[in-house]
Scaffold this motif. Sequence first.
Motif, PDB file in Angstrom:
ATOM      1  N   PRO A  58     -21.526 -43.066  12.984  1.00  0.00           N
ATOM      2  CA  PRO A  58     -22.247 -41.940  13.615  1.00  0.00           C
ATOM      3  C   PRO A  58     -22.384 -41.862  15.121  1.00  0.00           C
ATOM      4  CG  PRO A  58     -23.669 -43.644  12.769  1.00  0.00           C
ATOM      5  CD  PRO A  58     -22.388 -44.253  12.722  1.00  0.00           C
ATOM      6  N   ASP A  59     -21.844 -42.867  15.978  1.00  0.00           N
ATOM      7  CA  ASP A  59     -22.091 -42.995  17.272  1.00  0.00           C
ATOM      8  C   ASP A  59     -21.482 -41.872  17.906  1.00  0.00           C
ATOM      9  OD1 ASP A  59     -23.783 -45.273  17.109  1.00  0.00           O
ATOM     10  OD2 ASP A  59     -21.999 -46.294  16.667  1.00  0.00           O
ATOM     11  N   SER A  60     -20.431 -41.185  17.539  1.00  0.00           N
ATOM     12  CA  SER A  60     -19.381 -40.380  18.112  1.00  0.00           C
ATOM     13  C   SER A  60     -19.808 -38.905  18.031  1.00  0.00           C
ATOM     14  CB  SER A  60     -17.818 -40.707  17.765  1.00  0.00           C
ATOM     15  OG  SER A  60     -17.667 -40.229  16.376  1.00  0.00           O
ATOM     16  N   VAL A  61     -20.773 -38.637  17.366  1.00  0.00           N
ATOM     17  CA  VAL A  61     -21.145 -37.168  17.019  1.00  0.00           C
ATOM     18  C   VAL A  61     -22.840 -37.304  17.250  1.00  0.00           C
ATOM     19  CG1 VAL A  61     -19.518 -36.972  15.192  1.00  0.00           C
ATOM     20  CG2 VAL A  61     -21.851 -37.919  14.715  1.00  0.00           C
ATOM     21  N   SER A  62     -23.207 -35.832  17.177  1.00  0.00           N
ATOM     22  CA  SER A  62     -24.641 -35.837  17.464  1.00  0.00           C
ATOM     23  C   SER A  62     -25.470 -36.030  16.409  1.00  0.00           C
ATOM     24  CB  SER A  62     -24.946 -34.135  17.721  1.00  0.00           C
ATOM     25  OG  SER A  62     -24.473 -33.388  16.738  1.00  0.00           O
ATOM     26  N   GLY A  63     -26.780 -36.370  16.663  1.00  0.00           N
ATOM     27  CA  GLY A  63     -27.603 -37.062  15.445  1.00  0.00           C
ATOM     28  C   GLY A  63     -28.009 -36.075  14.303  1.00  0.00           C
ATOM     29  N   ASP A  64     -27.543 -34.664  14.545  1.00  0.00           N
ATOM     30  CA  ASP A  64     -27.912 -33.602  13.469  1.00  0.00           C
ATOM     31  C   ASP A  64     -26.497 -33.476  12.553  1.00  0.00           C
ATOM     32  OD1 ASP A  64     -26.156 -32.256  15.217  1.00  0.00           O
ATOM     33  OD2 ASP A  64     -27.793 -30.851  15.873  1.00  0.00           O
TER      34      ASP A  64
END
Length: 421
Positions: A58-64
């Motif tokens: 999930p580090d490569s995308v926004s938190g939402d």
Amino acid sequence: MEAYAELLATERYGSGEPWQYVAKDGSMERRRDSREAESRGNTFITVFKSVFLPQGYPDSVSGDYLQYQFWDTLQAFSSSLSGTLATQASLKGVGVGNQEATVAAATVTWLLRDGTSMLGRIVFAWLKGNKLDSEAKKWRLFADILNDIAMFMEILAPFYPACFTLIVCTSGIFKSVVGVAGGATRAALTVHQARRDNMADISAKDGSQETLVNLAGLLVSLILIPLVTDNPALTLTLFFLFTALHLFANFKAVRSVVMETLNEARLAILLRHFLRDGHVLTPLEANREEPVFLEFRKTLPIKLGVRLQEVVQRPEELRLAMRKDAPFLLGVTNGCVRVCLASHAHTRDEIKAMCQAIWLSDMLNPSRQHHGLKEMLQKSYKLMDVEFDRFLKGVEAAGWDATRTLLDWDEWRLEWNPKIR
């Protein structure tokens, strides 16, 4: 007795479970940090993630990202089922299964529908293309609502054979708007989600997710079609159920998006809270308050980057309005707050100009009592001189990206003569 294993290095794939490299018996061995073998279930999950999620998730995308994709997947599935019902109705309307229908008549109807759709796509992109970045949430939701309306028209069209061509052509125009608005806003949301310049990867994996959903919808549709054939009541009932699920999922999807860039709505929310209590909202707090439906303005509209003659008409008006090295010029004409921008203005100046325009728009609301226009303009400049620097520092401290904006500026820029004063 087990030989001593010297730890050489530790590695991990993204934020996944770490692995260790150890020296043992003169060789290098790789094993999990937890020293547990990888299970078959974990292998399946790893493969599933690599196929359908962007690299480094999930580090490569926004938190939402995950919450948005969940609701987006649900709305796509329900839309796929609604589309099946609409397609069946359209085919029935052009004569599939009717021995009296001619191939030529069906072809003409389909060509007219495609032709009007193409024209609608061009006109909508011309009229509203520049709004799709700044108001991505609103147009995303609008597109899906319009898509449901278009499919409902297609389902009703066979019951009105005299108006069938008109109905499907109108539906085609609506769907062309959906195609432009949906595709453009999806691109805008992909820009927001990308955290490692990985827009292409996110877009490709989004396509894979959508294909998987459509495949699931196809399998369910194979079960539905025999049930709804020659059963209009069941067709409409299922359509309304799928539409309700579709709209609910879409609303939740756009509500889950937390954008850190400033558009007019989010900047207005921040400014009003700041002027009221001195506190700048975080992106999460402001996005929760941002409206996601297109609405009629209750305040004066704001136009940015306009021509000079839309703000002042006489040289003396320009002299009165000018300030030393002013990066923008602001005025109120014809019931609209208008802003001229200097060619040397930066992003900071754009935000300041928009803040001043928002405050004026609120203060000049017909429902509020205020002094003369000239006094309000002077007050707006004084307010920004006193409060803007503190406001902008609060915006940056709260986690907003103030290096770029999604404000809807037109392209007119000014270079005024410094000797006019």
